[in-house]
Write a protein that holds these residues in place. Sequence first.
Motif, mmCIF file in Angstrom:
data_model
loop_
_atom_site.group_PDB
_atom_site.id
_atom_site.type_symbol
_atom_site.label_atom_id
_atom_site.label_comp_id
_atom_site.label_asym_id
_atom_site.label_seq_id
_atom_site.Cartn_x
_atom_site.Cartn_y
_atom_site.Cartn_z
ATOM 1 N N GLU A 1 0.823 -1.204 0.000
ATOM 2 C CA GLU A 1 0.000 0.000 0.000
ATOM 3 C C GLU A 1 0.867 1.268 0.000
ATOM 4 O O GLU A 1 0.515 2.270 -0.630
ATOM 5 N N ASP A 2 1.980 1.232 0.710
ATOM 6 C CA ASP A 2 2.885 2.384 0.745
ATOM 7 C C ASP A 2 3.491 2.646 -0.630
ATOM 8 O O ASP A 2 3.771 3.793 -0.982
ATOM 9 N N VAL A 3 3.716 1.576 -1.398
ATOM 10 C CA VAL A 3 4.233 1.757 -2.764
ATOM 11 C C VAL A 3 3.189 2.504 -3.585
ATOM 12 O O VAL A 3 3.494 3.468 -4.279
ATOM 13 N N GLY A 4 1.929 2.061 -3.460
ATOM 14 C CA GLY A 4 0.837 2.713 -4.185
ATOM 15 C C GLY A 4 0.692 4.180 -3.827
ATOM 16 O O GLY A 4 0.294 5.003 -4.652
ATOM 17 N N LYS A 5 1.021 4.500 -2.582
ATOM 18 C CA LYS A 5 0.900 5.896 -2.131
ATOM 19 C C LYS A 5 2.128 6.739 -2.475
ATOM 20 O O LYS A 5 2.228 7.887 -2.031
ATOM 21 N N GLY A 6 3.080 6.153 -3.190
ATOM 22 C CA GLY A 6 4.273 6.924 -3.561
ATOM 23 C C GLY A 6 5.253 7.117 -2.422
ATOM 24 O O GLY A 6 6.093 8.025 -2.462
ATOM 25 N N LYS A 7 5.154 6.248 -1.403
ATOM 26 C CA LYS A 7 6.048 6.410 -0.252
ATOM 27 C C LYS A 7 7.392 5.715 -0.440
ATOM 28 O O LYS A 7 8.213 5.717 0.473
ATOM 29 N N TYR A 8 7.586 5.062 -1.597
ATOM 30 C CA TYR A 8 8.899 4.494 -1.916
ATOM 31 C C TYR A 8 9.487 5.219 -3.113
ATOM 32 O O TYR A 8 8.757 5.754 -3.951
ATOM 33 N N GLY A 9 10.805 5.213 -3.204
ATOM 34 C CA GLY A 9 11.504 5.995 -4.221
ATOM 35 C C GLY A 9 11.548 5.321 -5.573
ATOM 36 O O GLY A 9 11.349 4.109 -5.699
ATOM 37 N N GLN A 10 11.825 6.111 -6.607
ATOM 38 C CA GLN A 10 12.021 5.593 -7.966
ATOM 39 C C GLN A 10 12.916 6.530 -8.774
ATOM 40 O O GLN A 10 12.871 6.538 -9.990
ATOM 41 N N ARG A 11 13.708 7.324 -8.064
ATOM 42 C CA ARG A 11 14.530 8.317 -8.764
ATOM 43 C C ARG A 11 16.015 8.141 -8.466
ATOM 44 O O ARG A 11 16.388 7.685 -7.382
ATOM 45 N N LEU A 12 16.822 8.538 -9.440
ATOM 46 C CA LEU A 12 18.272 8.610 -9.267
ATOM 47 C C LEU A 12 18.666 10.077 -9.322
ATOM 48 O O LEU A 12 18.174 10.823 -10.173
ATOM 49 N N HIS A 13 19.551 10.468 -8.419
ATOM 50 C CA HIS A 13 19.990 11.863 -8.378
ATOM 51 C C HIS A 13 21.464 11.946 -8.764
ATOM 52 O O HIS A 13 22.301 11.271 -8.170
ATOM 53 N N PHE A 14 21.752 12.765 -9.756
ATOM 54 C CA PHE A 14 23.125 12.999 -10.200
ATOM 55 C C PHE A 14 23.556 14.353 -9.656
ATOM 56 O O PHE A 14 22.940 15.375 -9.964
ATOM 57 N N TRP A 15 24.602 14.340 -8.840
ATOM 58 C CA TRP A 15 25.024 15.526 -8.103
ATOM 59 C C TRP A 15 26.195 16.220 -8.786
ATOM 60 O O TRP A 15 27.039 15.580 -9.405
ATOM 61 N N ASP A 16 26.222 17.528 -8.613
ATOM 62 C CA ASP A 16 27.440 18.309 -8.824
ATOM 63 C C ASP A 16 28.230 18.093 -7.534
ATOM 64 O O ASP A 16 27.917 18.674 -6.496
ATOM 65 N N PHE A 17 29.223 17.219 -7.608
ATOM 66 C CA PHE A 17 29.887 16.739 -6.391
ATOM 67 C C PHE A 17 30.595 17.872 -5.652
ATOM 68 O O PHE A 17 30.493 18.006 -4.428
ATOM 69 N N ALA A 18 31.294 18.719 -6.405
ATOM 70 C CA ALA A 18 32.012 19.828 -5.760
ATOM 71 C C ALA A 18 31.028 20.870 -5.222
ATOM 72 O O ALA A 18 31.238 21.435 -4.150
ATOM 73 N N GLY A 19 29.955 21.106 -5.975
ATOM 74 C CA GLY A 19 28.968 22.090 -5.554
ATOM 75 C C GLY A 19 28.006 21.559 -4.505
ATOM 76 O O GLY A 19 27.239 22.323 -3.916
ATOM 77 N N LYS A 20 28.036 20.213 -4.283
ATOM 78 C CA LYS A 20 27.221 19.571 -3.244
ATOM 79 C C LYS A 20 25.739 19.867 -3.425
ATOM 80 O O LYS A 20 25.017 20.142 -2.473
ATOM 81 N N ARG A 21 25.297 19.835 -4.701
ATOM 82 C CA ARG A 21 23.872 20.001 -4.991
ATOM 83 C C ARG A 21 23.481 19.109 -6.161
ATOM 84 O O ARG A 21 24.334 18.705 -6.945
ATOM 85 N N ILE A 22 22.192 18.788 -6.208
ATOM 86 C CA ILE A 22 21.715 17.893 -7.268
ATOM 87 C C ILE A 22 21.668 18.652 -8.585
ATOM 88 O O ILE A 22 21.107 19.749 -8.663
ATOM 89 N N GLU A 23 22.271 18.047 -9.621
ATOM 90 C CA GLU A 23 22.333 18.679 -10.920
ATOM 91 C C GLU A 23 21.186 18.179 -11.791
ATOM 92 O O GLU A 23 20.590 18.931 -12.540
#
Lengths: 459, 108
Positions: free
Chosen positions: A221-243
């Motif tokens: 049920e939690d999957v249906g409610k979007g409570k589990y992830g499905q994304r990959l985040h690629f970071w600007d490593f030096a800038g320490k923020r998601i690109e």
Amino acid sequence: MSSSPAPAPADACPGPGYASPQEAIRAPREKVVYTICLYEGTGVEEPDYLATIDVDPESPTFSQVIARTEMPIIGDELHHMGWNACSSCHGDGSMARRYLIIPGVRTTNFYIVDTATDPRRPTLYKTIDGEEIKRKTNLSAPHTVHCLGSDIIVSMLGDAEGNAPGGFLHLNRDFEIVGRWENDISGMRYNYDFWYQPRHNMMVSSEWAAPNTFLPGFDLEDVGKGKYGQRLHFWDFAGKRIERTIDLGEEGLIPLETRFHHDPDSTHGFVGAALSSNIFHWYKDAAGEVQVEKVIDVPSIEVESFPVPMPGLITDILLSMDDRFLYFSNWLHGDLRQYDISDPSHPVLTGQVWIGGLLGKAPEVNGHRIAGAPQMIQLSLDGKRLYVTTSLFSTWDNQFYPEMKGAGGAMVRVDCDAENGGMTLDPDFFIDFGKEPKGPTRAHETRYPGGDCSSDIWV
Amino acid sequence: MARTYRVVLRNRDHACLEVGEEETILAGAEARGFRLPVGCRYGGCITCAAKLIDGKVVQPKGTALKRRQVKAGYILLCVARPRQDCTLEVGVESHDALFVNPFAVRGE
């Protein structure tokens, strides 16, 4: 592949680890390994501990637990761990691979364990109180520990109240809390594993769920409610923020372990989507754009009397140090697979073994009944020996393999053909965690004292 | 002065604890030397679940227990405070109805 430097004389670079993956492959064979043992949800109210396991076939105590480094309290749920230093500070003579940093997912306590004074009998060196971490950083539920030069960053899956998205904890070399590592968490819905590739200023992070969602157990049920992830985040490593964030969609539900190629010049990597049971490959194309593609699909299986088809549940993946083979475990089906990824867009299945599992294909291994299935896997630097444990997470174990709490976990060794591909169960090695002195324990992540195939990063 | 209630741990030889109305049952049990399952200590992880056989407790809204688990009588000892005298079954041996394999059961 970058040109590999000739093996350096032992005193040329006084820091920890190895000059390159090629040098790591030639490291001496492991004699002991360290494995997390935990009592949560077993009915044995004892502290979790780090087991030291003799894996030297020449030793009289081969295939036995030779030391147990107990934590001070019950209830931490030790889970993953990392080193204070790895090949990322190979050039720094003031650093040494000495301490394992072992956090508790449920308490946020961190335990720093000294493995260098006596590698066969590690000792607790320092404790960081979870309440202090929550107070100073508003973070809880630690997961992946990577050293970063001489500092340490840890993915934290929740805020102090166990809500998403968490963030990243920054510790200094003396294990003092520096604060939050990231400059900006915008775009992240959930957190889980991460790996960085500094020559390309890249970091990738994945998504499990909020601690308040996954700590109590898994609910469709939690999957249906979007409570589990499905994304990959690629970071600007030096800038320490998601690109850039990439939504993997329904085929990418619950992306867990992220593994870059060990080759520091490569932009390629892989992630296992646990619930959808697919492997995705990412890389930067000629224009420098991140591309993500599904390269392996493990079909769900209809189980008699189960109303919902059962996924393989890819819970752990890793790459051999030469970046040639990808390994992963299907924790519900019960198989462990090896793929040749010489062409990372077209993996080829080269090996498969069955260990326990809900399909009933291998209820016994080496004469021992398996209550569980292959889960955490750790490969020797030379790519020849894969150590496999059976526990995922105490509450999830109790849902899918309730008999594990009485029977205990297991460790098996799988011999891998690093030349031609192929895997076989080692008949001479077996650790039965059902026979531990204070009662049966679950067994989770394993680390090798000299580094392994998910511990070291080259800067 | 805060009220106290009697909390009986039925499967711990019917041990009887005096627990204050502002005290968690877990804290009351630990103060008496009982070692019961525990994890997060904020109601987020159900490691400390126990079955309320009789009596009444208050818990914060939004603990990690699902409706199904609440219906089966589970409370979380790390956040539950007594409002009546209570009888409990504690420990992992009380968890028989706590966990299900979600692929093996129909949705509720």
